[in-house]
Design an enzyme around this catalytic site. Structure first.
Site, PDB file in Angstrom:
ATOM      1  N   ARG A  10       0.820  -1.219   0.000  1.00 49.22           N
ATOM      2  CA  ARG A  10       0.000   0.000   0.000  1.00 49.22           C
ATOM      3  C   ARG A  10       0.852   1.266   0.000  1.00 49.22           C
ATOM      4  NH1 ARG A  10      -5.489  -0.930   3.549  1.00 49.22           N
ATOM      5  NH2 ARG A  10      -6.695  -1.359   1.690  1.00 49.22           N
ATOM      6  N   GLY A  48     -14.925  -1.607   1.111  1.00 45.01           N
ATOM      7  CA  GLY A  48     -16.225  -0.964   1.309  1.00 45.01           C
ATOM      8  C   GLY A  48     -16.524   0.124   0.284  1.00 45.01           C
ATOM      9  N   GLY A  50     -12.747  -8.187  -0.926  1.00 43.34           N
ATOM     10  CA  GLY A  50     -11.664  -8.873  -0.224  1.00 43.34           C
ATOM     11  C   GLY A  50     -11.440 -10.290  -0.705  1.00 43.34           C
ATOM     12  N   LYS A 107     -23.593 -14.285   0.665  1.00 42.63           N
ATOM     13  CA  LYS A 107     -24.966 -13.936   1.032  1.00 42.63           C
ATOM     14  C   LYS A 107     -25.609 -12.877   0.146  1.00 42.63           C
ATOM     15  CE  LYS A 107     -24.580 -15.044   5.901  1.00 42.63           C
ATOM     16  NZ  LYS A 107     -24.582 -14.488   7.248  1.00 42.63           N
TER      17      LYS A 107
HETATM   18  P1  ADP Z   1     -16.055 -10.464  -1.249  1.00 40.72           P
HETATM   19  O1  ADP Z   1     -15.222 -10.435   0.016  1.00 40.72           O
HETATM   20  O2  ADP Z   1     -15.199 -10.537  -2.470  1.00 40.72           O
HETATM   21  O3  ADP Z   1     -17.065  -9.343  -1.315  1.00 40.72           O
HETATM   22  P2  ADP Z   1     -17.902 -12.367  -0.110  1.00 40.72           P
HETATM   23  O4  ADP Z   1     -17.342 -12.084   1.240  1.00 40.72           O
HETATM   24  O5  ADP Z   1     -19.268 -11.882  -0.405  1.00 40.72           O
HETATM   25  O6  ADP Z   1     -16.889 -11.834  -1.239  1.00 40.72           O
HETATM   26  O7  ADP Z   1     -17.964 -13.931  -0.369  1.00 40.72           O
HETATM   27  C1  ADP Z   1     -16.885 -14.790  -0.225  1.00 40.72           C
HETATM   28  C2  ADP Z   1     -17.285 -16.038   0.537  1.00 40.72           C
HETATM   29  O8  ADP Z   1     -18.367 -16.706  -0.076  1.00 40.72           O
HETATM   30  C3  ADP Z   1     -16.157 -17.040   0.591  1.00 40.72           C
HETATM   31  O9  ADP Z   1     -15.795 -17.241   1.926  1.00 40.72           O
HETATM   32  C4  ADP Z   1     -16.742 -18.301  -0.032  1.00 40.72           C
HETATM   33  O10 ADP Z   1     -16.339 -19.487   0.608  1.00 40.72           O
HETATM   34  C5  ADP Z   1     -18.216 -18.083   0.161  1.00 40.72           C
HETATM   35  N1  ADP Z   1     -18.995 -18.914  -0.769  1.00 40.72           N
HETATM   36  C6  ADP Z   1     -19.012 -18.844  -2.091  1.00 40.72           C
HETATM   37  N2  ADP Z   1     -19.816 -19.793  -2.611  1.00 40.72           N
HETATM   38  C7  ADP Z   1     -20.311 -20.490  -1.577  1.00 40.72           C
HETATM   39  C8  ADP Z   1     -21.212 -21.603  -1.454  1.00 40.72           C
HETATM   40  N3  ADP Z   1     -21.754 -22.190  -2.525  1.00 40.72           N
HETATM   41  N4  ADP Z   1     -21.494 -22.054  -0.211  1.00 40.72           N
HETATM   42  C9  ADP Z   1     -20.936 -21.460   0.863  1.00 40.72           C
HETATM   43  N5  ADP Z   1     -20.098 -20.403   0.815  1.00 40.72           N
HETATM   44  C10 ADP Z   1     -19.788 -19.927  -0.383  1.00 40.72           C
END
Ligand code: ADP
Ligand code: MG
Length: 404
Positions: free
Chosen positions: A36, A377, A354, A197
């Site tokens: 960074r 964020g 992330g 989610k």
């Molecule tokens: P980002 O940090 O890029 O915004 P998220 O935090 O929303 O992404 O999502 C990442 C998480 O989603 C990971 O920990 C991954 O294991 C989980 N994930 C993805 N697909 C599934 C699934 N089918 N069932 C359970 N967890 C999942």
């Protein structure tokens, strides 16, 4: 462009307050990853080459308006000096007599680093008095911290109101990439949204269905969409209280003409662990005691076809539970397809989040993407279509008459 850059500023003899994000990992008083910090070098070099004196403004972690010695920026000084090739003088306050004295004692060619802005409660309250005190230390404000642009704080917004303001090189690159991806995209424009989610990405999905031509939904959140269509997803991660919401998003997409792609085949397993037995099944055939952990090969092929015909891609969220093989297969395949198309000059690809950045790195695809945002964020809020105060003020300042 709607904002000024360092090219628009006369930097000669000017004190330039530069908002940076230097939240780097520190162990036993030493910076363990200076990525960074190194990324700031172009901004700092351009200010110094233009004859300006950089004064760095930054927060570190969350001291919540109190002086917390463990969250001082002092241990960063050696890493800053190494990255910028210049002496860095540290001042134990970001305002007031101490900062003024440090500034007047500063020798030519040196950089001033002010202490953690969040040691003052006024920082996060965007207190006008604190903004005025900090603004008095500089002639120009330069924001190079997109990652905190979604906050209306003194150091991201308040000071910008009071001085001629511009974007630093990192901020400029981020804004240009984001503008090319969503504000003025070449179409077809495709979004890939995955992750755990629906509930954390509702606003993002709502905004994207209005803007993109194709929305590819994967990851855990796809299970909620499948369930909303009456499909039994067994023990899969699924938000039962979000079924109506998911259905509403699908209905909205139909109205706006956004084509939605959900997995048509999936990888299921009984356990989420390395080496767990898994099988590929149609998306509507998940056994009652199994979990959907990734998209299947047919879905991967459909994603590849959509990407192949696209001009712009914006991506947040992995397609499956990528942390454990083989549930990283769909994410890796889609990432590599996007990387190849980008390398061939056929696709503009922007990604952030992330876990997304981790997944694209793991796939070996990140370097080929047009732009990878590490802003967290702020990137998500931008994808949600929100106004970011730190960017908005730069846009409004642009409209002001040129500085004297
Ligand atoms: P980002 O940090 O890029 O915004 P998220 O935090 O929303 O992404 O999502 C990442 C998480 O989603 C990971 O920990 C991954 O294991 C989980 N994930 C993805 N697909 C599934 C699934 N089918 N069932 C359970 N967890 C999942
Ligand atoms: Mg995450």
């Amino acid at each position: 462009m709607g904002w000024k850059t360092l090219d628009d500023m006369d930097l000669r003899g000017k004190r330039v307050l530069v908002r940076v994000d230097i939240n780097v990992p520190i162990e036993n008083g030493t910076v363990t990853d200076d990525t960074r910090i190194r990324r700031l070098a172009p901004t700092l070099n351009d200010i110094r080459d233009g004859g300006g004196t950089p004064i760095l403004l930054a927060h570190f972690d969350r001291p919540k308006g109190k002086r917390v010695p463990e969250l001082s920026l002092l241990p960063l000084v050696p890493a800053l000096e190494a990255a910028f090739g210049a002496p860095v003088v540290f001042c134990a306050d970001c305002r007031g007599p101490a900062a003024e004295a440090a500034l007047s004692a500063l020798e030519g060619g040196a950089i001033l680093m002010l202490e953690n802005t969040r040691f003052h409660p006024g920082e996060e309250q965007n207190c006008p008095d604190l903004a005025a005190e900090i603004a008095a230390l500089g002639d120009i404000y330069c924001n190079d911290a997109f990652s905190v642009a979604h906050r209306a704080h003194v150091s991201t917004e308040g000071v910008a109101r009071l001085l001629p303001a511009c974007a630093g090189r990192l901020m400029q690159a981020e804004l240009e990439a984001l503008e090319a991806a969503l504000s003025k995209p070449q179409r077809p424009l495709v979004a890939v949204v995955g992750g755990a989610k629906v509930s954390t990405k509702l606003e993002l999905l709502g905004n994207l269905v209005e803007k993109v031509d194709h929305l590819i939904i994967g990851g855990g959140m796809a299970n909620t969409f499948l369930a909303a269509q009456g499909i039994d997803v067994g023990k899969s991660l699924c938000e039962r209280d979000m079924l109506d919401t998911a259905a509403a998003i699908l209905a909205k997409a139909e109205k706006t003409g956004c084509a939605i792609l959900l997995p048509s085949d999936v990888v299921v397993a009984r356990e989420f662990r390395a080496g767990a037995e898994s099988e590929i099944l149609p998306a509507d055939a998940c056994p009652a005691d199994a979990m959907i952990l990734d998209a299947g090969p047919e879905t991967v092929a459909r994603i590849a076809r959509i990407l192949d015909s696209a001009k712009t891609l914006i991506w947040n969220g992995p397609m499956g539970a990528f942390e454990i093989a083989p549930f990283d297969t769909a994410t890796n395949a889609a990432a590599r397809t996007a990387a190849e198309l980008t390398r061939a000059g056929r696709l503009i690809s922007v990604a952030g989040g992330g876990d997304t950045v981790a997944a694209l790195n793991q796939a070996g695809a990140a370097d080929d993407f047009t732009y990878i945002s590490t802003a967290g964020g702020a990137f998500l809020e931008w994808m949600e279509g929100k106004t970011l105060p730190g960017v908005d003020i730069l846009l409004r300042k642009r409209a002001e008459p040129a500085e004297a």
